[in-house]
Design a protein around this motif. Structure first.
Motif, PDB file in Angstrom:
ATOM      1  N   ARG A 164      30.958 -22.742  -3.920  1.00 17.85           N
ATOM      2  CA  ARG A 164      30.779 -23.336  -5.241  1.00 17.85           C
ATOM      3  C   ARG A 164      31.591 -22.983  -6.342  1.00 17.85           C
ATOM      4  NH1 ARG A 164      25.591 -23.733  -3.133  1.00 17.85           N
ATOM      5  NH2 ARG A 164      24.896 -22.249  -4.897  1.00 17.85           N
ATOM      6  N   ALA A 165      31.750 -21.685  -6.357  1.00 17.09           N
ATOM      7  CA  ALA A 165      32.182 -21.031  -7.630  1.00 17.09           C
ATOM      8  C   ALA A 165      33.804 -20.994  -7.276  1.00 17.09           C
ATOM      9  CB  ALA A 165      32.018 -19.566  -7.709  1.00 17.09           C
TER      10      ALA A 165
ATOM     11  N   ALA B 248      42.849 -15.437 -10.340  1.00 15.76           N
ATOM     12  CA  ALA B 248      41.848 -16.078  -9.498  1.00 15.76           C
ATOM     13  C   ALA B 248      40.723 -15.376  -9.182  1.00 15.76           C
ATOM     14  CB  ALA B 248      42.448 -16.794  -8.396  1.00 15.76           C
ATOM     15  N   ARG B 249      40.992 -14.062  -8.865  1.00 13.38           N
ATOM     16  CA  ARG B 249      39.535 -13.106  -8.257  1.00 13.38           C
ATOM     17  C   ARG B 249      39.152 -12.918  -9.628  1.00 13.38           C
ATOM     18  NH1 ARG B 249      43.968 -10.329  -4.713  1.00 13.38           N
ATOM     19  NH2 ARG B 249      43.854 -11.541  -2.774  1.00 13.38           N
TER      20      ARG B 249
ATOM     21  N   ALA C 161      33.778 -13.847 -12.631  1.00 12.89           N
ATOM     22  CA  ALA C 161      33.298 -14.117 -13.985  1.00 12.89           C
ATOM     23  C   ALA C 161      32.629 -15.400 -13.733  1.00 12.89           C
ATOM     24  CB  ALA C 161      34.391 -14.358 -15.083  1.00 12.89           C
ATOM     25  N   GLU C 162      32.852 -16.274 -12.890  1.00 15.62           N
ATOM     26  CA  GLU C 162      31.893 -17.466 -12.411  1.00 15.62           C
ATOM     27  C   GLU C 162      30.649 -17.110 -11.648  1.00 15.62           C
ATOM     28  OE1 GLU C 162      31.151 -21.401 -12.455  1.00 15.62           O
ATOM     29  OE2 GLU C 162      33.078 -20.554 -12.979  1.00 15.62           O
ATOM     30  N   LEU C 163      31.051 -16.027 -10.986  1.00 10.91           N
ATOM     31  CA  LEU C 163      29.716 -15.762 -10.113  1.00 10.91           C
ATOM     32  C   LEU C 163      28.610 -14.775 -11.079  1.00 10.91           C
ATOM     33  CD1 LEU C 163      31.373 -14.551  -6.842  1.00 10.91           C
ATOM     34  CD2 LEU C 163      29.915 -16.522  -7.180  1.00 10.91           C
ATOM     35  N   ARG C 164      29.291 -14.096 -11.894  1.00 11.42           N
ATOM     36  CA  ARG C 164      28.313 -13.445 -12.882  1.00 11.42           C
ATOM     37  C   ARG C 164      27.526 -14.158 -13.782  1.00 11.42           C
ATOM     38  NH1 ARG C 164      32.835  -9.230 -13.709  1.00 11.42           N
ATOM     39  NH2 ARG C 164      32.413  -7.563 -12.349  1.00 11.42           N
ATOM     40  N   GLU C 165      28.125 -15.223 -14.166  1.00 14.50           N
ATOM     41  CA  GLU C 165      27.510 -16.524 -14.887  1.00 14.50           C
ATOM     42  C   GLU C 165      26.381 -17.049 -14.193  1.00 14.50           C
ATOM     43  OE1 GLU C 165      30.022 -19.375 -16.566  1.00 14.50           O
ATOM     44  OE2 GLU C 165      31.509 -17.992 -17.310  1.00 14.50           O
ATOM     45  N   ARG C 166      26.507 -17.251 -12.964  1.00 16.33           N
ATOM     46  CA  ARG C 166      25.545 -17.971 -12.204  1.00 16.33           C
ATOM     47  C   ARG C 166      24.425 -16.779 -11.791  1.00 16.33           C
ATOM     48  NH1 ARG C 166      26.590 -22.763 -13.494  1.00 16.33           N
ATOM     49  NH2 ARG C 166      28.856 -23.274 -13.423  1.00 16.33           N
TER      50      ARG C 166
END
Length: 182
Positions: free
Chosen positions: A127-128, A171-172, A177-182
């Motif tokens: 999803r991220a 991208a990595r 960053a996207e995963l840390r936000e969730r």
């Protein structure tokens, strides 16, 4: 000449059975790429169909300078990106957990609870990835999920390897960053 190259040559000469063999061999990978780029199973199916039509029409111009699989990755990537340009700039992020194309059964996690947790983690990562900008998502999908070499991904995206490495790094970082936000 490799098996795929021979099939492509025969298909370009009008051999429908050879083309059918290419379709059977490469459709699952093309679908995975299309799904990860578009975020929609229905759109991914449309992209794969469009890609095969485009490939059939262009087989006579295929010069065998790259592997057939690399050429097909380029065709499906271009078709998926064209679909994204045609639609509104929103991507469905609500893919049902059961729609994952990652083989979670193959992940070596002991016990049923561990497999459930691992499957949830895999779905969260997918999803991220789906939330990344297209310019970051596409090379990440091709390199990390499809396992193409840097050179193959660079060829598919028509960039040099240095530019690809830069895109993958961004991208990595964005994915983390996207995963840390969730």
């Amino acid at each position: 000449m490799s098996g795929d190259a021979d099939l492509a040559t025969r298909a370009a000469a009008g051999d429908e059975a050879a083309f059918g063999a290419l379709v059977r061999e490469h459709t699952p990978r093309m679908y995975r790429v299309a799904l990860r780029i578009t975020g929609s199973p229905a759109e991914a199916e449309d992209v794969v169909q469009e890609s095969w039509l485009a490939a059939w029409r262009a087989l006579g111009t295929f010069r065998h300078e790259s592997a057939v699989s690399t050429w097909l990755y380029r065709v499906v990537t271009n078709s998926a990106l064209a679909l994204l340009r045609r639609r509104k700039p929103t991507i469905s992020l609500d893919e049902p957990a059961g729609q994952s194309t990652v083989d979670t059964a193959a992940l070596a996690v002991p016990g049923p609870e561990g497999r459930v947790v691992r499957a949830e983690e895999v779905d969260a990562v997918l999803r991220a990835i789906g939330r990344l900008e297209v310019s970051q998502r596409v090379p990440l999908v091709l390199r990390e999920l499809e396992g193409l070499s840097y050179e193959e991904v660079a060829e598919v995206l028509d960039v040099n390897v240095g530019a690809l490495r830069s895109r993958l790094h961004r991208a990595r970082v964005a994915l983390l960053a996207e995963l840390r936000e969730r």
